[in-house]
Design a protein around this motif. Structure first.
Motif, PDB file in Angstrom:
ATOM      1  N   ILE A 119      41.496  42.283  37.095  1.00 17.63           N
ATOM      2  CA  ILE A 119      42.325  41.083  37.154  1.00 17.63           C
ATOM      3  C   ILE A 119      42.633  40.655  35.731  1.00 17.63           C
ATOM      4  CG2 ILE A 119      42.463  38.698  37.932  1.00 17.63           C
ATOM      5  CD1 ILE A 119      40.510  39.463  40.166  1.00 17.63           C
ATOM      6  N   SER A 120      43.908  40.721  35.366  1.00 20.97           N
ATOM      7  CA  SER A 120      44.331  40.385  34.007  1.00 20.97           C
ATOM      8  C   SER A 120      44.388  38.884  33.796  1.00 20.97           C
ATOM      9  CB  SER A 120      45.706  40.974  33.713  1.00 20.97           C
ATOM     10  OG  SER A 120      45.703  42.350  33.924  1.00 20.97           O
ATOM     11  N   SER A 121      45.005  38.185  34.732  1.00 21.48           N
ATOM     12  CA  SER A 121      45.111  36.736  34.607  1.00 21.48           C
ATOM     13  C   SER A 121      45.412  36.122  35.961  1.00 21.48           C
ATOM     14  CB  SER A 121      46.199  36.350  33.600  1.00 21.48           C
ATOM     15  OG  SER A 121      47.462  36.741  34.081  1.00 21.48           O
ATOM     16  N   VAL A 122      45.174  34.825  36.044  1.00 16.66           N
ATOM     17  CA  VAL A 122      45.488  34.052  37.245  1.00 16.66           C
ATOM     18  C   VAL A 122      46.230  32.808  36.792  1.00 16.66           C
ATOM     19  CG1 VAL A 122      44.551  32.769  39.199  1.00 16.66           C
ATOM     20  CG2 VAL A 122      43.453  34.883  38.478  1.00 16.66           C
ATOM     21  N   LYS A 123      47.392  32.583  37.380  1.00 18.15           N
ATOM     22  CA  LYS A 123      48.183  31.395  37.068  1.00 18.15           C
ATOM     23  C   LYS A 123      48.255  30.536  38.321  1.00 18.15           C
ATOM     24  CE  LYS A 123      50.647  33.244  33.341  1.00 18.15           C
ATOM     25  NZ  LYS A 123      51.131  34.138  32.689  1.00 18.15           N
ATOM     26  N   VAL A 124      47.722  29.330  38.221  1.00 20.57           N
ATOM     27  CA  VAL A 124      47.675  28.412  39.353  1.00 20.57           C
ATOM     28  C   VAL A 124      48.852  27.453  39.242  1.00 20.57           C
ATOM     29  CG1 VAL A 124      46.269  26.690  40.544  1.00 20.57           C
ATOM     30  CG2 VAL A 124      45.161  28.589  39.378  1.00 20.57           C
ATOM     31  N   SER A 125      49.547  27.236  40.369  1.00 19.83           N
ATOM     32  CA  SER A 125      50.674  26.302  40.363  1.00 19.83           C
ATOM     33  C   SER A 125      50.156  24.880  40.179  1.00 19.83           C
ATOM     34  CB  SER A 125      51.474  26.417  41.659  1.00 19.83           C
ATOM     35  OG  SER A 125      50.694  26.010  42.756  1.00 19.83           O
ATOM     36  N   SER A 126      51.026  24.002  39.707  1.00 21.43           N
ATOM     37  CA  SER A 126      50.600  22.637  39.386  1.00 21.43           C
ATOM     38  C   SER A 126      50.153  21.848  40.615  1.00 21.43           C
ATOM     39  CB  SER A 126      51.719  21.892  38.662  1.00 21.43           C
ATOM     40  OG  SER A 126      52.871  21.858  39.477  1.00 21.43           O
ATOM     41  N   ASP A 127      50.651  22.205  41.800  1.00 23.01           N
ATOM     42  CA  ASP A 127      50.225  21.505  43.017  1.00 23.01           C
ATOM     43  C   ASP A 127      49.046  22.196  43.703  1.00 23.01           C
ATOM     44  OD1 ASP A 127      51.460  23.759  43.979  1.00 23.01           O
ATOM     45  OD2 ASP A 127      52.728  22.700  45.433  1.00 23.01           O
ATOM     46  N   LEU A 128      48.476  23.209  43.064  1.00 24.92           N
ATOM     47  CA  LEU A 128      47.337  23.986  43.575  1.00 24.92           C
ATOM     48  C   LEU A 128      47.663  24.703  44.884  1.00 24.92           C
ATOM     49  CD1 LEU A 128      44.350  21.548  42.898  1.00 24.92           C
ATOM     50  CD2 LEU A 128      45.264  23.318  41.415  1.00 24.92           C
ATOM     51  N   GLY A 129      48.935  24.907  45.158  1.00 24.90           N
ATOM     52  CA  GLY A 129      49.333  25.570  46.393  1.00 24.90           C
ATOM     53  C   GLY A 129      49.233  27.080  46.307  1.00 24.90           C
ATOM     54  N   TYR A 130      49.520  27.630  45.144  1.00 29.76           N
ATOM     55  CA  TYR A 130      49.531  29.078  44.970  1.00 29.76           C
ATOM     56  C   TYR A 130      48.794  29.470  43.705  1.00 29.76           C
ATOM     57  CZ  TYR A 130      53.045  29.425  48.604  1.00 29.76           C
ATOM     58  OH  TYR A 130      53.704  29.364  49.804  1.00 29.76           O
ATOM     59  N   ALA A 131      48.240  30.661  43.752  1.00 29.68           N
ATOM     60  CA  ALA A 131      47.653  31.271  42.562  1.00 29.68           C
ATOM     61  C   ALA A 131      48.237  32.671  42.459  1.00 29.68           C
ATOM     62  CB  ALA A 131      46.139  31.324  42.656  1.00 29.68           C
ATOM     63  N   ASP A 132      48.955  32.920  41.383  1.00 31.52           N
ATOM     64  CA  ASP A 132      49.510  34.246  41.137  1.00 31.52           C
ATOM     65  C   ASP A 132      48.467  35.049  40.376  1.00 31.52           C
ATOM     66  OD1 ASP A 132      52.093  33.977  42.321  1.00 31.52           O
ATOM     67  OD2 ASP A 132      52.638  32.661  40.660  1.00 31.52           O
ATOM     68  N   VAL A 133      48.008  36.125  40.998  1.00 36.06           N
ATOM     69  CA  VAL A 133      46.946  36.955  40.440  1.00 36.06           C
ATOM     70  C   VAL A 133      47.583  38.236  39.915  1.00 36.06           C
ATOM     71  CG1 VAL A 133      44.758  38.105  40.917  1.00 36.06           C
ATOM     72  CG2 VAL A 133      45.349  36.011  42.149  1.00 36.06           C
ATOM     73  N   TYR A 134      47.449  38.474  38.614  1.00 38.37           N
ATOM     74  CA  TYR A 134      48.021  39.661  37.982  1.00 38.37           C
ATOM     75  C   TYR A 134      46.923  40.697  37.805  1.00 38.37           C
ATOM     76  CZ  TYR A 134      52.025  36.721  37.238  1.00 38.37           C
ATOM     77  OH  TYR A 134      53.105  35.904  37.447  1.00 38.37           O
ATOM     78  N   VAL A 135      47.154  41.874  38.383  1.00 47.07           N
ATOM     79  CA  VAL A 135      46.133  42.918  38.380  1.00 47.07           C
ATOM     80  C   VAL A 135      46.684  44.210  37.789  1.00 47.07           C
ATOM     81  CG1 VAL A 135      44.932  41.992  40.399  1.00 47.07           C
ATOM     82  CG2 VAL A 135      46.694  43.705  40.716  1.00 47.07           C
ATOM     83  N   THR A 136      45.784  44.994  37.236  1.00 45.44           N
ATOM     84  CA  THR A 136      46.079  46.381  36.892  1.00 45.44           C
ATOM     85  C   THR A 136      45.121  47.233  37.704  1.00 45.44           C
ATOM     86  OG1 THR A 136      44.583  46.292  35.007  1.00 45.44           O
ATOM     87  CG2 THR A 136      46.901  45.937  34.558  1.00 45.44           C
ATOM     88  N   ILE A 137      45.592  48.391  38.088  1.00 40.98           N
ATOM     89  CA  ILE A 137      44.795  49.263  38.941  1.00 40.98           C
ATOM     90  C   ILE A 137      44.735  50.630  38.287  1.00 40.98           C
ATOM     91  CG2 ILE A 137      44.584  50.277  41.231  1.00 40.98           C
ATOM     92  CD1 ILE A 137      46.458  47.818  42.071  1.00 40.98           C
ATOM     93  N   MET A 138      43.537  51.041  37.944  1.00 42.93           N
ATOM     94  CA  MET A 138      43.347  52.357  37.342  1.00 42.93           C
ATOM     95  C   MET A 138      43.028  53.341  38.451  1.00 42.93           C
ATOM     96  SD  MET A 138      41.145  51.583  34.006  1.00 42.93           S
ATOM     97  CE  MET A 138      41.598  50.348  32.850  1.00 42.93           C
ATOM     98  N   GLU A 139      43.989  54.166  38.754  1.00 45.12           N
ATOM     99  CA  GLU A 139      43.801  55.181  39.787  1.00 45.12           C
ATOM    100  C   GLU A 139      43.117  56.390  39.160  1.00 45.12           C
ATOM    101  OE1 GLU A 139      44.506  54.842  42.939  1.00 45.12           O
ATOM    102  OE2 GLU A 139      45.747  53.052  42.918  1.00 45.12           O
ATOM    103  N   PRO A 140      42.086  56.923  39.795  1.00 45.40           N
ATOM    104  CA  PRO A 140      41.366  58.048  39.193  1.00 45.40           C
ATOM    105  C   PRO A 140      42.181  59.331  39.104  1.00 45.40           C
ATOM    106  CG  PRO A 140      40.495  57.541  41.371  1.00 45.40           C
ATOM    107  CD  PRO A 140      41.504  56.482  41.047  1.00 45.40           C
ATOM    108  N   GLU A 141      43.114  59.539  40.028  1.00 46.55           N
ATOM    109  CA  GLU A 141      43.831  60.809  40.037  1.00 46.55           C
ATOM    110  C   GLU A 141      45.205  60.741  39.394  1.00 46.55           C
ATOM    111  OE1 GLU A 141      45.000  58.532  43.606  1.00 46.55           O
ATOM    112  OE2 GLU A 141      43.056  59.142  42.884  1.00 46.55           O
TER     113      GLU A 141
END
Length: 140
Positions: free
Chosen positions: A35-57
């Motif tokens: 999880i790179s970062s999480v940005k929460v909206s000002s009304d606490l309704g949503y949290a945008d979660v930014y992820v990177t995924i390292m695939e082994p293959e």
């Protein structure tokens, strides 16, 4: 973003990292999720979660399409993760989670690989030039 939202985003990031690692047991989620970062909206309704995924293959870290299946799994598990997250957060409501692929981190990793390759190539070239120069001096 104010300090309260930043602290909440940091807490969500820490909690989600543990939840995804320990509680999401979907076989389609084959990579290592960061999880790179999480940005929460000002009304606490949503949290945008930014992820990177390292695939082994997979060798191509830049391919957004290669991570779509893992993102689908995470977005399907968002309700479960939100419920589990609500047990540890001390807020009245728990934000809805939306997972996004973090292209910035992937792009940075790609650029670092290019830089490392260029440095290695330059070092090899200069070492070869030094060896040639020393060899020609020895012959003189």
């Amino acid at each position: 973003m104010n300090q309260r939202l930043q602290r909440l985003g940091d807490q969500i990031q820490r909690e989600l990292a543990v939840l995804i690692r320990d509680d999401v047991n979907d076989p389609r989620l084959t990579g290592f999720v960061t999880i790179s970062s999480v940005k929460v909206s000002s009304d606490l309704g949503y949290a945008d979660v930014y992820v990177t995924i390292m695939e082994p293959e997979l060798n191509d870290a830049m391919s957004k399409h290669s991570h779509e299946e893992s993102l689908k799994v995470l977005n399907k598990a968002a309700g479960f993760l939100r419920t589990e997250l609500s047990h540890s957060l001390k807020t009245r409501t728990t934000p809805r989670l939306r997972f996004h692929y973090d292209e910035v981190t992937a792009r940075g990793n790609y650029m670092m690989d290019l830089i490392n390759k260029a440095v290695t190539k330059t070092e090899q070239t200069s070492a070869d030039d030094d060896a040639d120069r020393l060899d020609s001096e020895d012959r003189s």
